[in-house]
Design an enzyme around this catalytic site. Structure first.
Site, PDB file in Angstrom:
ATOM      1  N   LYS A  13      11.076   7.713   4.432  1.00 10.38           N
ATOM      2  CA  LYS A  13      11.103   6.343   4.947  1.00 10.38           C
ATOM      3  C   LYS A  13      12.519   5.773   4.923  1.00 10.38           C
ATOM      4  CE  LYS A  13       8.224   4.566   1.930  1.00 10.38           C
ATOM      5  NZ  LYS A  13       7.754   5.730   1.187  1.00 10.38           N
ATOM      6  N   ARG A  88       2.710  -2.459   0.874  1.00 10.32           N
ATOM      7  CA  ARG A  88       2.167  -1.242   0.283  1.00 10.32           C
ATOM      8  C   ARG A  88       0.722  -1.419  -0.156  1.00 10.32           C
ATOM      9  NH1 ARG A  88       7.356   1.384  -1.421  1.00 10.32           N
ATOM     10  NH2 ARG A  88       6.803   3.381  -2.301  1.00 10.32           N
ATOM     11  N   ARG A 127      15.678  15.341  -4.175  1.00  9.74           N
ATOM     12  CA  ARG A 127      16.349  14.176  -3.586  1.00  9.74           C
ATOM     13  C   ARG A 127      17.499  13.703  -4.486  1.00  9.74           C
ATOM     14  NH1 ARG A 127      12.745   9.453  -1.316  1.00  9.74           N
ATOM     15  NH2 ARG A 127      11.854   9.360  -3.396  1.00  9.74           N
ATOM     16  N   ARG A 160      17.097   9.623  -8.807  1.00 11.71           N
ATOM     17  CA  ARG A 160      16.289   8.476  -9.227  1.00 11.71           C
ATOM     18  C   ARG A 160      15.430   8.859 -10.415  1.00 11.71           C
ATOM     19  NH1 ARG A 160      13.289   6.288  -3.981  1.00 11.71           N
ATOM     20  NH2 ARG A 160      11.635   6.175  -5.514  1.00 11.71           N
ATOM     21  N   ARG A 171       2.681   8.483  -8.330  1.00  8.04           N
ATOM     22  CA  ARG A 171       3.083   7.762  -7.115  1.00  8.04           C
ATOM     23  C   ARG A 171       2.237   8.197  -5.927  1.00  8.04           C
ATOM     24  NH1 ARG A 171       9.122   9.353  -7.198  1.00  8.04           N
ATOM     25  NH2 ARG A 171       9.265   8.363  -5.152  1.00  8.04           N
TER      26      ARG A 171
END
Ligand code: ADP
Ligand code: ZN
Length: 222
Positions: A13, A88, A127, A160, A171
């Protein structure tokens, strides 16, 4: 123009939003980035947000809605905004509709990114992000030119805190339970554009961005 980005964690995203923001010249507003900034500065909101984010849970609706409500008043987003990670939940979506209505605006379109589940975890653990300019990298799919250094601004990249396998599971569950119903919510309003992001069919962020831009043009979205 009000564009909403939907998708499970790791679908890209942020990457697609960033590219769209450049091409359309409208700001990208990521609720996740705003929370991370508050966490770094250890504000009251940051402390609260951290207690949820670290567990892979959503920050409560009232707090998140208030944050976006305030951000929507800013001068720079009056002509357009890309909402990256908001809404969300159905509650947030309804609150957004209400806020926009009061401003004589509406959701233009929702970009729903889908990625095969087995690719998601791999994308998340690999990531790396630039804390300075927010560029997103992937050690396997999209590595920086110099090891651990941002191509754009030269800052050192970071991982992160919530990008680990354990938090990721939470998540993903949260996504299926609370966020996925939004796909139907926007589809019913004819505001959904779905796109697959997957290495298996060689569809990456830049391809999807192009598809979204074509769709906007073809359908005269504003
Ligand atoms: P990702 O989509 O990869 O999970 P984000 O940066 O969008 O990453 O969000 C990180 C975390 O911030 C989420 O897991 C959630 O805890 C919190 N968060 C972000 N946006 C919202 C929102 N709209 N409502 C509630 N919590 C949010
Ligand atoms: Zn950078």
């Amino acid at each position: 123009m009000v564009i909403i980005m939907l998708g499970a964690p790791g679908t890209g995203k942020g990457t697609v939003s960033g590219m769209l923001s450049n091409k359309l010249n409208i700001p990208q507003v990521s609720t996740g980035d705003i929370f991370r900034k508050h966490i770094k500065e250890q504000t009251e909101l940051g402390k609260l947000a951290e207690s949820y984010i670290s567990k892979g849970k959503l920050v409560p609706d009232d707090v998140t809605v208030e944050l976006v409500k305030n951000r929507l008043q800013d001068e720079d987003v009056q002509d357009g905004i890309i909402l990256d990670g908001f809404p969300r939940t159905i509650k947030q979506a309804e609150a957004l509709d209400e806020m926009l209505k009061n401003m004589d605006r509406k959701v233009s379109m929702t970009v729903n990114l889908t990625t095969p589940e087995d690719e998601l975890v791999e994308r998340v653990v690999n990531r790396r992000i630039c804390p300075k300019c927010k560029a997103v990298y992937n050690l396997v799919l999209n590595p920086p030119e110099k090891e651990n250094i941002c191509n754009n601004c030269g800052h050192e990249l970071v991982t992160r805190k919530d990008d680990n396998e354990e938090t990721f599971k939470g998540r993903l569950n949260t996504y299926f339970e609370e966020t996925k119903p939004l796909v139907n919510y926007y589809d019913k309003q004819n505001k959904l554009f779905s796109a697959v992001v997957s290495k298996s069919i060689n569809k990456m962020g830049k391809d999807v961005t192009k598809d979204v831009l074509d769709y906007i043009k073809k359908n005269h979205i504003d």
